[in-house]
Enzyme design. Structure first.
Site, mmCIF file in Angstrom:
data_model
loop_
_atom_site.group_PDB
_atom_site.id
_atom_site.type_symbol
_atom_site.label_atom_id
_atom_site.label_comp_id
_atom_site.label_asym_id
_atom_site.label_seq_id
_atom_site.Cartn_x
_atom_site.Cartn_y
_atom_site.Cartn_z
ATOM 1 N N LYS A 133 0.868 -1.182 0.000
ATOM 2 C CA LYS A 133 0.000 0.000 0.000
ATOM 3 C C LYS A 133 0.900 1.226 0.000
ATOM 4 O O LYS A 133 1.679 1.449 0.936
ATOM 5 C CB LYS A 133 -0.900 -0.007 1.229
ATOM 6 C CG LYS A 133 -1.749 1.249 1.321
ATOM 7 C CD LYS A 133 -2.784 1.160 2.416
ATOM 8 C CE LYS A 133 -3.548 2.466 2.524
ATOM 9 N NZ LYS A 133 -4.572 2.433 3.571
ATOM 10 N N ARG A 154 -10.384 10.068 1.304
ATOM 11 C CA ARG A 154 -10.221 10.679 2.637
ATOM 12 C C ARG A 154 -11.300 11.719 2.882
ATOM 13 O O ARG A 154 -11.789 11.867 4.005
ATOM 14 C CB ARG A 154 -8.822 11.282 2.774
ATOM 15 C CG ARG A 154 -7.778 10.195 2.846
ATOM 16 C CD ARG A 154 -6.385 10.741 3.060
ATOM 17 N NE ARG A 154 -5.413 9.663 2.934
ATOM 18 C CZ ARG A 154 -4.121 9.857 2.828
ATOM 19 N NH1 ARG A 154 -3.630 11.083 2.841
ATOM 20 N NH2 ARG A 154 -3.305 8.835 2.723
ATOM 21 N N LYS A 186 -2.076 -1.468 -3.903
ATOM 22 C CA LYS A 186 -2.955 -0.310 -3.858
ATOM 23 C C LYS A 186 -2.138 0.955 -3.946
ATOM 24 O O LYS A 186 -1.186 1.072 -3.188
ATOM 25 C CB LYS A 186 -3.724 -0.357 -2.535
ATOM 26 C CG LYS A 186 -4.583 0.833 -2.263
ATOM 27 C CD LYS A 186 -5.219 0.685 -0.916
ATOM 28 C CE LYS A 186 -5.952 1.967 -0.590
ATOM 29 N NZ LYS A 186 -6.428 1.979 0.756
ATOM 30 N N SER A 245 -9.853 5.659 -5.129
ATOM 31 C CA SER A 245 -10.754 6.789 -5.371
ATOM 32 C C SER A 245 -10.221 7.790 -6.403
ATOM 33 O O SER A 245 -10.976 8.298 -7.221
ATOM 34 C CB SER A 245 -11.040 7.499 -4.046
ATOM 35 O OG SER A 245 -9.835 7.933 -3.437
#
Ligand code: PBG
Length: 325
Positions: A195, A205, A248, A274
């Site tokens: 990550k 966020r 990720k 996102s």
């Protein structure tokens, strides 16, 4: 002129292209993230993640029905509590937002596969993914205790799999031990092994109210410049008992997915995060790119070696696949 090799022969019509296609996205590959909030009767579009919603627990019945009807079988649940404190107490409470959401979904849809996010950043008042020392530094080992408690409480609520996204060292082994001790040895762990400390998490966020109130996550998330390190992280997580490893974000890290595929024999998940979603969404919605760009992007993730794709596009892609087939 005699040309003996003619690769184009195999592209000449749709039937032959379909016959030899190497990579196909199906609903079976996709996990859809959902965001659960406190309150009642709430279904509010998330401004930074168009087409995705903040949902209160009572609205999950309808939403999960729609998700199932698209053919999606797996969900990744994020909770957004009202109450935050320095220990992230709500994260491991049996009556926490995720625990209630899991119970509600399982009550109505036993066959829906539920993966829960294990992290503290939505639950701590400082927005970091763990417990802080008095000096404001993350206390890795102290945090493990909390992560273990979160995992056990999710399993107790009925989660099918847990996915630790916190990036503390040794948490996979610790969580595995706690789950086994409490009688949940059949619950797999999907480790966010590679990550990265990425700018592509911005819209999440804002959606999850989890931005750190000071500093950044560079002391626990990976440097985007590093590839070998990802292989080391994966190796450690496998040794500690990870069942699935994750990369990720996905699209800027396709090389990492491929390297893990070539070096390790374990299922790989990729999180199409996102920021990746928002970029493509905006480009498609403004007409800069055609809608086909979405399936092209997701296909590249699978072609790179991912078995599982976590994506905010899951619902619409499944609807699209249904029309095409
Ligand atoms: C929490 C968490 C984050 C994401 C998933 N879990 C954000 C972060 O690490 O700051 C990002 C997902 C996305 O951007 O879609 N640790």
């Amino acid at each position: 002129m005699k040309i003996t090799k003619r690769p184009r022969r195999l592209r000449a019509n749709k039937a032959i292209r379909d016959l030899i296609r190497e990579t196909k996205i199906t609903p079976d590959d996709l996990v859809y993230p959902i965001f659960v909030v406190e309150g009642k009767n709430r279904k509010e579009e998330i401004s930074t993640l168009k087409g995705n919603y903040h949902l209160s627990v009572d609205m999950l019945y309808e939403e999960v029905k729609e998700i199932r009807d698209c053919g999606i079988k797996s969900l990744l649940i994020f909770g957004i509590p009202d109450n935050k404190d320095c220990l992230g107490t709500e994260s491991y409470s049996d009556n926490g937002i995720v625990q209630r959401a899991v119970r509600e979904i399982k009550k109505n849809y036993k066959d829906m596969y539920i993966i829960t996010d294990i992290c503290m950043c939505q639950y701590t008042d400082h927005g970091h993914c763990g417990i802080l020392t008095e000096e404001g530094i993350i206390d890795n080992d102290e945090t493990l205790d909390y992560l273990g408690k979160i995992a056990v409480s999710h399993a107790k609520a009925g989660a099918d799999m847990v996915a630790p996204s916190d990036m503390m060292d040794a948490r996979i082994g610790y969580i595995r031990k706690q789950l086994d001790k409490e009688g949940y040895s059949n619950i797999p762990i999907m480790a966010y092994s590679a990550k990265y400390a990425s700018s592509f998490y911005g819209p999440f966020r804002a959606a999850a109210h989890s931005a750190p109130s000071f500093g950044d996550r560079k002391t626990y998330q990976m440097d985007p410049a590093n590839g070998d390190e990802a292989l080391r992280e994966v190796q450690l997580d496998i040794e500690e008992g990870a069942d699935i490893v994750m990369v990720k974000p996905a699209l800027p890290y396709l090389d990492i997915i491929r390297r893990i595929k070539d070096n390790h024999n374990i299922p790989i998940a990729a999180y199409n995060v996102s920021g990746e979603y928002s970029m493509l969404r905006t480009a498609v919605d403004t007409g800069l790119l055609s809608e086909d760009a979405i399936i092209e992007a997701l296909t590249s993730i699978k072609r790179a070696g991912a078995d599982i794709i976590i994506t905010y596009f899951a619902k619409e892609i499944c609807k699209q696949l249904r029309i095409d087939s």
